[in-house]
Design an enzyme around this catalytic site. Sequence first.
Site, mmCIF file in Angstrom:
data_model
loop_
_atom_site.group_PDB
_atom_site.id
_atom_site.type_symbol
_atom_site.label_atom_id
_atom_site.label_comp_id
_atom_site.label_asym_id
_atom_site.label_seq_id
_atom_site.Cartn_x
_atom_site.Cartn_y
_atom_site.Cartn_z
ATOM 1 N N GLU A 7 0.330 -0.760 0.120
ATOM 2 C CA GLU A 7 -0.345 0.477 0.147
ATOM 3 C C GLU A 7 1.164 1.138 -0.247
ATOM 4 O OE1 GLU A 7 -3.491 0.459 2.464
ATOM 5 O OE2 GLU A 7 -3.658 -1.866 2.499
ATOM 6 N N ASP A 80 -2.323 -4.656 3.570
ATOM 7 C CA ASP A 80 -2.546 -4.689 4.912
ATOM 8 C C ASP A 80 -3.283 -5.458 5.130
ATOM 9 O OD1 ASP A 80 -0.482 -2.449 5.319
ATOM 10 O OD2 ASP A 80 -2.116 -1.258 6.197
ATOM 11 N N ASP A 82 -6.263 -6.113 6.184
ATOM 12 C CA ASP A 82 -7.688 -6.143 7.674
ATOM 13 C C ASP A 82 -8.464 -6.146 6.235
ATOM 14 O OD1 ASP A 82 -6.762 -3.980 6.371
ATOM 15 O OD2 ASP A 82 -7.417 -2.973 8.231
ATOM 16 N N GLU A 84 -9.975 -4.254 5.011
ATOM 17 C CA GLU A 84 -9.685 -2.770 3.588
ATOM 18 C C GLU A 84 -8.627 -3.053 2.681
ATOM 19 O OE1 GLU A 84 -11.386 0.472 2.434
ATOM 20 O OE2 GLU A 84 -12.764 0.035 4.030
ATOM 21 N N TYR A 304 0.706 -4.627 12.821
ATOM 22 C CA TYR A 304 -0.065 -3.901 13.081
ATOM 23 C C TYR A 304 -1.427 -3.528 13.536
ATOM 24 C CZ TYR A 304 -3.580 -2.925 9.303
ATOM 25 O OH TYR A 304 -4.632 -2.005 8.186
ATOM 26 N N ARG A 306 -4.206 -2.166 13.507
ATOM 27 C CA ARG A 306 -6.219 -2.415 13.011
ATOM 28 C C ARG A 306 -6.316 -3.567 13.664
ATOM 29 N NH1 ARG A 306 -4.452 1.621 8.676
ATOM 30 N NH2 ARG A 306 -5.039 3.499 9.337
ATOM 31 N N HIS A 351 -5.929 -11.624 14.104
ATOM 32 C CA HIS A 351 -4.648 -10.957 14.357
ATOM 33 C C HIS A 351 -3.986 -10.557 16.174
ATOM 34 C CE1 HIS A 351 -6.487 -8.823 10.193
ATOM 35 N NE2 HIS A 351 -5.867 -9.838 10.412
#
Length: 914
Positions: A7, A80, A82, A84, A304, A306, A351
């Site tokens: 990203e 990433d 997640d 999104e 990470y 989130r 996670h």
Amino acid sequence: MNLVIVESPAKAKTINKYLGKDFQVLASYGHVRDLPAKDGSVDPDQDFSMTWEVDGKAGKRLADIAAAAKTSDRVILATDPDREGEAISWHVLEVLNAKRVLKGKPVQRVVFNAITKQAVLDAMAKPRDIDEPLVAAYLARRALDYLVGFTLSPVLWRKLPGARSAGRVQSVALRLVCARENEIETFKSQEYWQILARLATPAGDEFEARLTEWEGRKVGRLDVKDEASASAIRRFLEGAAFAVEQVESKPQRRNPSAPFTTSTLQMEASRKHGFSAQRTMQIAQRLYEGVDVGGGETVGLITYMRTDGVQIAPEAIAATRAVITREYGERYLPEKPRHYSTKAKNAQEAHEAIRPTDLGRLPRAVAPFLEDEQAKLYELIWKRTVASQMESAEFERTTADIAATKDGARAGLRATGSVVRFDGFLTLYQEGRDDEEDEDGGRLPRMARGDALARRSIAATQHFTEPPPRYTEATLVKKMEELGIGRPSTYASTLATLRDRDYVAVDKKRLIPSDKGRIVTAFLESFFDRYVEYDFTAGLEEDLDRISAGELEWREVLRRFWDEFNKRIADVKELRVAQVLDALNDGLAAHVFPARADGSDPRSCPTCGTGRLSLKLGKFGAFIGCSNYPECRYTRQLGTGSGDDQAEGIGGDGTKVLGTDPKTGLEVSLRSGRFGPYVQLGEGDKPKRSSLPKGWTVDQIDLAKALTLLELPRQVGAHPETGKPIEANIGRYGPYVAHDGVYANLDSVDEVFTVGLNRAVAVLAEKKEKGGRGRSTPAALKTLGEHPVAGGEITVRDGRYGPYVAWGKVYATLPKGSDPQAVTVEQAVALLTEKAGKAPVAKAKPTAKKAAAKTADDAEKKPAKAKAKTAAKAEAADGEAPAAAAKKPARAKAAAKTAAEDAAPAKPRARKAS
């Protein structure tokens, strides 16, 4: 060659070093496609088909990715870990398939929970396919947010001029803030008295005990209600004998909190460091993507950020226990590792919690390589992680029950104390508190049953109950999480939207709803109550979680929602303005028509005496006006008191003198103007003025605050590299710092007056990293040479609305999908010639008299004209808005853009950081 797509460019650079020469790592810079900001991007009639549009700046990046994919042996999607991130990988794959560059090449998905060499290599060894249920959950959430934003927001613009937008989660969060404000305003303070006796043991050690029993009944905190009762009890105790009836000591243990999740990190960073949720995530993003901590190698410092999970990897637990033994000793290490768990709702909760990637990197060791805020957040995460594996704290809680006797009558008192026997994890970390809480006293003196106690003093003190406190960002996040509203990864963007839309203001970290926010909430509660219910919103989140788990089909969830929602929209569109105002007058009565001191009708007009006060909707929003208009022209702003036509504290002429400026000797005044309150220095033709910024109210303004506003812009200092000055100021788009044509936003208005040189340099550098160019001309992507006919250089540049060609003062946007690097001089000349030939046609402006004649009801009486407009323009320029709005399509477009921003994914902009 293997192509890896991540990203952010910072992450790409680091991962490329880890993987070596056989890999090429490119960045997507966050989301590459989005739903166009127009009606029809999600079509319920076509089974919720979605039309995607490539972002202007993403076009070149996708072209680079496609070119690299064409010559690669394998494509690895490493965005990433997640929902999104999964969606971004899916979008990139869809674009590559559309460009037909893959041609059967293997495409794999990998996720890095941490940006370290070992974590990256481990992830590359475990590729998988794109998680289709997770993508389906993203599509459902995106469609829901779009449908709410683009269907409900136009109704707001039509019925409530000045309202910006409504969002599925945003509106419910705003309702929480407004509901708390209503509680505060309607709160009835209750008097109560506290009785405390200061006593002494036979050894002379003093302590305090409170009344717990009187006349055979238990006494609670609020049970002594008046001075007469308190005085009677005090007189009794002043003549009573005191003795210990019972002493009891119990051991207690307090266990450490789990490691951080996204929401708990946001809460704790707010409590301990005053960071907003958005700022916390920005700092955490930098720590996750990597920092050079010496040796020239960039490494991710945290996992990470989130996540909903509270567990950490076994190897991290072992490393944590080793740090505890080395830094604090065996006494602080529990016999067995601690394991935390949470009830998983979706894949994101699988996670790890947020933790340091290497527990051996002590905060004091990495602090020299970090910015101040980064060092604070890293230390917070490190301490919380290490403390979570430490031994429990041990206390001894002692309770002493005491009898007071006199003439056969008896009263009971109690003293409590708590002593730390072993501090355990508290030696390192103690969780912050949202509000002040009563704590037990320290150690009680030694006493035994039957001991006679000496009376030192008896105190009876008056108190009054207080209303519940306003939400802070931390407590609002906590409440939203408790109710299941939204998800932790969306909280920061939700809170930022409420601030950006002027629906809430922040004062001393407390969230205060604006009048605009309260009117929007009252409107939604009156006409869309189901869709701002906490349970309904939480239920939708659970459906989305079930989609991500593969238990529900995403289009079926949309069908159930849309059928009822669309019917409700149609019903509300038919409402007259008068019906809307009646509902708002009732719903906001306590706020807009507060009780008057003389007991008269709060809605009677103070000017004409016969008219009724009511909310009115005007070009700049809502205000209070008289029903006898135009004979009676009484008006006042919202929130300015019950009877005055000026803001509280401002005189009838709209002016309040605050004092004298010690530097100039000129008078400083607070005034009420057409666009709200402002402060002014002196008089004359062009006195210096400054409007009150967001969140500042007239009752908070004193001479000191007024002078700080009038002294803006504030000189922060000289930039260490250029020597040019850095200024802090408040502009149209909020607080910012500026240097040499670069403008970078600050987190809050208060920071304008406190930001230091280091912080200012950091945010300016961050803005440059993100591609921020302030107000300067964008750098040329490509130079095409001289204009073949007229001369002068022709360049290709990347602007706010996409790539364009420039020649002198003529600018021509490139067609959608064009590669700016492939533009020829012939194509550029053709575009520029066409652009130069289109001169704007001047239109006569209507006279003020004619414009004023087009009232809201006049416009509503012209359905034929409305039918000639497109659906979006008809909503934006409907009769309830001022007539001028119907003649300005640009305003409707701006409103549509606002709705699009509110319907946008939770994190696209944050993902482009770094």
